[in-house]
Design a protein around this motif. Structure first.
Motif, mmCIF file in Angstrom:
data_model
loop_
_atom_site.group_PDB
_atom_site.id
_atom_site.type_symbol
_atom_site.label_atom_id
_atom_site.label_comp_id
_atom_site.label_asym_id
_atom_site.label_seq_id
_atom_site.Cartn_x
_atom_site.Cartn_y
_atom_site.Cartn_z
ATOM 1 N N VAL A 1 0.834 -1.199 0.000
ATOM 2 C CA VAL A 1 0.000 0.000 0.000
ATOM 3 C C VAL A 1 0.868 1.249 0.000
ATOM 4 O O VAL A 1 0.628 2.186 -0.766
ATOM 5 N N THR A 2 1.899 1.281 0.838
ATOM 6 C CA THR A 2 2.743 2.477 0.933
ATOM 7 C C THR A 2 3.472 2.770 -0.379
ATOM 8 O O THR A 2 3.430 3.908 -0.859
ATOM 9 N N PRO A 3 4.148 1.803 -1.018
ATOM 10 C CA PRO A 3 4.797 2.118 -2.300
ATOM 11 C C PRO A 3 3.819 2.549 -3.386
ATOM 12 O O PRO A 3 4.124 3.452 -4.172
ATOM 13 N N VAL A 4 2.655 1.954 -3.427
ATOM 14 C CA VAL A 4 1.659 2.332 -4.426
ATOM 15 C C VAL A 4 1.177 3.760 -4.172
ATOM 16 O O VAL A 4 1.001 4.544 -5.110
ATOM 17 N N LEU A 5 0.993 4.119 -2.913
ATOM 18 C CA LEU A 5 0.609 5.486 -2.580
ATOM 19 C C LEU A 5 1.675 6.482 -3.012
ATOM 20 O O LEU A 5 1.366 7.540 -3.553
ATOM 21 N N ILE A 6 2.930 6.140 -2.796
ATOM 22 C CA ILE A 6 4.020 7.044 -3.166
ATOM 23 C C ILE A 6 4.064 7.240 -4.682
ATOM 24 O O ILE A 6 4.215 8.362 -5.174
ATOM 25 N N VAL A 7 3.914 6.165 -5.435
ATOM 26 C CA VAL A 7 3.896 6.278 -6.901
ATOM 27 C C VAL A 7 2.700 7.128 -7.349
ATOM 28 O O VAL A 7 2.822 7.980 -8.234
ATOM 29 N N GLY A 8 1.552 6.926 -6.734
ATOM 30 C CA GLY A 8 0.378 7.719 -7.066
ATOM 31 C C GLY A 8 0.572 9.192 -6.737
ATOM 32 O O GLY A 8 0.141 10.066 -7.489
ATOM 33 N N LEU A 9 1.240 9.485 -5.626
ATOM 34 C CA LEU A 9 1.510 10.876 -5.262
ATOM 35 C C LEU A 9 2.443 11.541 -6.267
ATOM 36 O O LEU A 9 2.254 12.703 -6.632
#
Length: 169
Positions: free
Chosen positions: A100-108
């Motif tokens: 979840v955290t890496p996907v959030l960072i890529v989305g940001l």
């Protein structure tokens, strides 16, 4: 028989209880603490809102919208950035595991780049407004090519003005 109590249990053998048991190995991962499922559910709700906002912004960015609506994807990207940062903080605080955290960072990062592109269109609103009006009236391919050429010319002129202003200032 006392040395049998000090040896570690064999594979498949249940661990021994009592005074002869060995302490857990050092340097390993600590035992996971209690999981706050309500906090995790709240964090994942924020992640879903972030994802939905970003997907809508990306979808609207792919459409050829008339001029004032052209800024909507950029505004949604700014909103997605705010929601994504809140989601990231909540995910980290709730200790949500997984990707979840890496996907959030890529989305940001994606939302930030789209927001920058939209802010460029907001700064050049006169040029893009004229382009939008030209394209609305263009029927033939030749007329559309003329609109693109006019946009390129007006953007070149605007960049020259900005560069001259920077040299003088």
């Amino acid at each position: 028989m006392p040395d049998q109590q000090l040896r570690p249990p064999r594979q498949g053998e249940p661990p021994r209880q009592g005074p002869g048991t060995l302490p857990p190995p050092r340097g390993g991962r600590p035992a996971p603490g209690p999981v706050d499922e309500a906090a995790q559910a709240n964090a994942l709700r924020w992640v879903r809102v972030f994802g939905l906002t970003l997907v809508v912004a990306l979808g609207l960015g792919l459409l050829t919208l008339p001029w004032p609506w052209l800024l909507l994807p950029g505004l949604l990207c700014v909103a997605a950035l705010a929601v994504g940062i809140v989601a990231l903080v909540k995910v980290r605080a709730a200790k949500v595991r997984g990707s979840v955290t890496p996907v959030l960072i890529v989305g940001l990062v994606l939302a930030a780049f789209m927001g920058l592109a939209a802010s460029g269109q907001a700064v050049l609103w006169r040029e893009y407004g004229a382009y939008s009006e030209c394209m609305a009236g263009a029927i033939t391919t030749q007329a559309k090519d003329s609109c693109v050429a006019q946009l390129e010319h007006s953007l070149d002129e605007r960049m020259r003005q900005v560069l001259e202003g920077a040299r003088q200032g």
